[in-house]
Design an enzyme around this catalytic site. Structure first.
Site, PDB file in Angstrom:
ATOM      1  N   SER A 143       0.938  -2.097 -10.664  1.00 48.70           N
ATOM      2  CA  SER A 143       1.069  -3.539 -10.407  1.00 48.70           C
ATOM      3  C   SER A 143       1.413  -4.239 -11.711  1.00 48.70           C
ATOM      4  O   SER A 143       1.015  -3.787 -12.801  1.00 48.70           O
ATOM      5  CB  SER A 143      -0.255  -4.096  -9.880  1.00 48.70           C
ATOM      6  OG  SER A 143      -0.211  -5.504  -9.852  1.00 48.70           O
ATOM      7  N   TYR A 157      -9.219  -4.926 -10.798  1.00 46.03           N
ATOM      8  CA  TYR A 157      -7.995  -4.390 -10.188  1.00 46.03           C
ATOM      9  C   TYR A 157      -6.922  -4.145 -11.253  1.00 46.03           C
ATOM     10  O   TYR A 157      -6.250  -3.106 -11.254  1.00 46.03           O
ATOM     11  CB  TYR A 157      -7.502  -5.377  -9.134  1.00 46.03           C
ATOM     12  CG  TYR A 157      -6.146  -5.107  -8.532  1.00 46.03           C
ATOM     13  CD1 TYR A 157      -6.003  -4.233  -7.460  1.00 46.03           C
ATOM     14  CD2 TYR A 157      -5.006  -5.753  -9.018  1.00 46.03           C
ATOM     15  CE1 TYR A 157      -4.758  -4.002  -6.892  1.00 46.03           C
ATOM     16  CE2 TYR A 157      -3.765  -5.526  -8.455  1.00 46.03           C
ATOM     17  CZ  TYR A 157      -3.632  -4.658  -7.396  1.00 46.03           C
ATOM     18  OH  TYR A 157      -2.393  -4.430  -6.839  1.00 46.03           O
TER      19      TYR A 157
HETATM   20  P1  NAP Z   1      -1.787  -3.986   2.226  1.00 45.76           P
HETATM   21  O1  NAP Z   1      -0.732  -4.726   2.961  1.00 45.76           O
HETATM   22  O2  NAP Z   1      -3.161  -4.587   2.102  1.00 45.76           O
HETATM   23  O3  NAP Z   1      -1.911  -2.528   2.881  1.00 45.76           O
HETATM   24  C1  NAP Z   1      -2.852  -1.641   2.362  1.00 45.76           C
HETATM   25  C2  NAP Z   1      -2.665  -0.278   2.986  1.00 45.76           C
HETATM   26  O4  NAP Z   1      -3.570   0.626   2.314  1.00 45.76           O
HETATM   27  C3  NAP Z   1      -3.018  -0.231   4.451  1.00 45.76           C
HETATM   28  O5  NAP Z   1      -2.141   0.681   5.069  1.00 45.76           O
HETATM   29  C4  NAP Z   1      -4.455   0.294   4.464  1.00 45.76           C
HETATM   30  O6  NAP Z   1      -4.795   1.023   5.641  1.00 45.76           O
HETATM   31  C5  NAP Z   1      -4.396   1.253   3.291  1.00 45.76           C
HETATM   32  N1  NAP Z   1      -5.682   1.552   2.657  1.00 45.76           N
HETATM   33  C6  NAP Z   1      -6.558   0.694   2.085  1.00 45.76           C
HETATM   34  N2  NAP Z   1      -7.613   1.352   1.596  1.00 45.76           N
HETATM   35  C7  NAP Z   1      -7.399   2.659   1.872  1.00 45.76           C
HETATM   36  C8  NAP Z   1      -8.122   3.858   1.624  1.00 45.76           C
HETATM   37  N3  NAP Z   1      -9.314   3.832   0.991  1.00 45.76           N
HETATM   38  N4  NAP Z   1      -7.607   5.042   2.033  1.00 45.76           N
HETATM   39  C9  NAP Z   1      -6.411   5.074   2.682  1.00 45.76           C
HETATM   40  N5  NAP Z   1      -5.667   3.981   2.940  1.00 45.76           N
HETATM   41  C10 NAP Z   1      -6.170   2.787   2.537  1.00 45.76           C
HETATM   42  O7  NAP Z   1      -1.340  -3.647   0.716  1.00 45.76           O
HETATM   43  P2  NAP Z   1       0.114  -3.748   0.011  1.00 45.76           P
HETATM   44  O8  NAP Z   1       0.295  -5.131  -0.483  1.00 45.76           O
HETATM   45  O9  NAP Z   1       1.151  -3.117   0.847  1.00 45.76           O
HETATM   46  O10 NAP Z   1      -0.162  -2.853  -1.283  1.00 45.76           O
HETATM   47  C11 NAP Z   1       0.287  -1.505  -1.405  1.00 45.76           C
HETATM   48  C12 NAP Z   1       0.112  -1.074  -2.859  1.00 45.76           C
HETATM   49  O11 NAP Z   1       0.917  -1.911  -3.692  1.00 45.76           O
HETATM   50  C13 NAP Z   1      -1.316  -1.169  -3.380  1.00 45.76           C
HETATM   51  O12 NAP Z   1      -1.588  -0.099  -4.241  1.00 45.76           O
HETATM   52  C14 NAP Z   1      -1.310  -2.473  -4.146  1.00 45.76           C
HETATM   53  O13 NAP Z   1      -2.300  -2.512  -5.145  1.00 45.76           O
HETATM   54  C15 NAP Z   1       0.092  -2.461  -4.710  1.00 45.76           C
HETATM   55  N6  NAP Z   1       0.602  -3.778  -5.098  1.00 45.76           N
HETATM   56  C16 NAP Z   1       0.771  -4.763  -4.160  1.00 45.76           C
HETATM   57  C17 NAP Z   1       1.231  -6.017  -4.576  1.00 45.76           C
HETATM   58  C18 NAP Z   1       1.444  -7.158  -3.607  1.00 45.76           C
HETATM   59  O14 NAP Z   1       1.684  -8.297  -4.061  1.00 45.76           O
HETATM   60  N7  NAP Z   1       1.401  -6.947  -2.300  1.00 45.76           N
HETATM   61  C19 NAP Z   1       1.493  -6.251  -5.923  1.00 45.76           C
HETATM   62  C20 NAP Z   1       1.308  -5.240  -6.836  1.00 45.76           C
HETATM   63  C21 NAP Z   1       0.861  -4.003  -6.415  1.00 45.76           C
HETATM   64  P3  NAP Z   1      -5.429   0.294   6.974  1.00 45.76           P
HETATM   65  O15 NAP Z   1      -4.282  -0.386   7.678  1.00 45.76           O
HETATM   66  O16 NAP Z   1      -5.982   1.415   7.779  1.00 45.76           O
HETATM   67  O17 NAP Z   1      -6.451  -0.682   6.492  1.00 45.76           O
END
Ligand code: NAP
Length: 248
Positions: A143, A157
């Site tokens: 991130s 985080y």
């Molecule tokens: P999101 O929409 O909240 O989706 C999270 C996903 O992770 C869901 O599929 C969830 O499964 C799964 N998950 C959560 N905890 C888990 C666990 N313990 N074991 C297995 N699966 C788990 O998140 P996102 O925004 O797509 O983020 C994806 C990645 O990108 C993350 O690593 C996040 O830190 C990173 N990121 C995101 C952003 C942003 O702005 N969105 C920015 C920087 C980095 P369920 O559906 O079953 O709950």
């Protein structure tokens, strides 16, 4: 060339977008999720509709037994793996460090760091040329927080994601001889449900306006970078930390 990949946390958000792009390339995708089976099944159906092959695999990345089982399921289904996307990640509500509980800190580091290390370890064990694998690619989801620090929001985080950067750098060197490339993308503000899970559903839209590009990014824009790093078109790229953050 068609790939067989495992994506952690692919039921929603960026992981789901990676799965769909992979489906359009007719790749085979293991869609991991933790709780939301309905969303995972919707992702699987969408990958199949796009022309790919897909299975849903439940498992919590912070559980060693679950991680081993999800790799077993993917390997059994596809006959091996060529790529792993270390995507599952969580945030907690914005807070200064002084107000964070031990329980919160453990959860953030268990899922974002320990989980990512366990997934990378299994990927190394199964794809390494030395252990009978065919090599492959690991893409880690870091991130922009890793370099911004996220004061008063979530320094927990941010530090967890800094560990992902360092793991990427080290593993790229460790696994180069094993035929495995290891890279990370560092998304900025991407429109997914992660912000609502941290108590601020409008966060990406609100803060995105203040970035050089004047907007938040989409899950698809982040996913395009992940797909490129998985694909042979990035065959000489390893140890890279690719910002996908609109200049933030
Ligand atoms: P999101 O929409 O909240 O989706 C999270 C996903 O992770 C869901 O599929 C969830 O499964 C799964 N998950 C959560 N905890 C888990 C666990 N313990 N074991 C297995 N699966 C788990 O998140 P996102 O925004 O797509 O983020 C994806 C990645 O990108 C993350 O690593 C996040 O830190 C990173 N990121 C995101 C952003 C942003 O702005 N969105 C920015 C920087 C980095 P369920 O559906 O079953 O709950």
């Amino acid at each position: 060339m068609s790939k067989r990949i495992l994506i952690t946390g692919a039921s929603r958000g960026i992981g789901r977008a990676v799965a769909l792009l992979a489906g359009h390339r007719r790749w085979s995708v293991a869609v991991n999720y933790r709780d939301n089976r309905t969303a995972a099944e919707q992702t699987v159906n969408a990958v199949r509709a796009a022309g790919g092959t897909a299975i849903a695999v439940r498992g919590d990345v912070s559980s060693e037994a679950d991680v081993i089982a999800m790799f077993d399921a993917a390997t059994d289904a596809f006959g091996g793996l060529d790529g792993v996307v270390n995507n599952a990640g969580v945030v907690a509500p914005a807070s200064p460090l002084a107000d964070m509980t031990l329980e919160r800190l453990r959860r953030i580091f268990d899922i974002n760091v320990l989980g990512a290390y366990l997934v990378a370890r299994e990927a190394a064990r199964r794809m390494s040329l030395a252990s009978g694998g065919q090599g492959g690619a690991i893409v880690n989801l870091s991130s922009a927080a890793a370099r911004l620090g996220s004061p008063n929001e979530y320094v927990d985080y941010a530090g967890a994601k800094a560990a992902i950067d360092t793991m990427t750098i080290g593993l790229a060197k460790e696994l180069g001889p094993a035929g495995i490339r290891v890279n990370a993308i560092r998304p900025g503000l991407i429109e997914t449900e992660i912000h609502a899970s941290g108590g601020a559903p409008d966060r990406a839209e609100r803060l995105g306006k203040m970035t050089p590009m004047g907007r938040a990014g989409t899950a698809e824009e982040a996913a395009e970078a992940v797909i490129w790093l998985l694909d042979d078109r990035s065959s000489y790229v390893t140890g890279a930390l690719l910002d996908v953050s609109g200049g933030r």
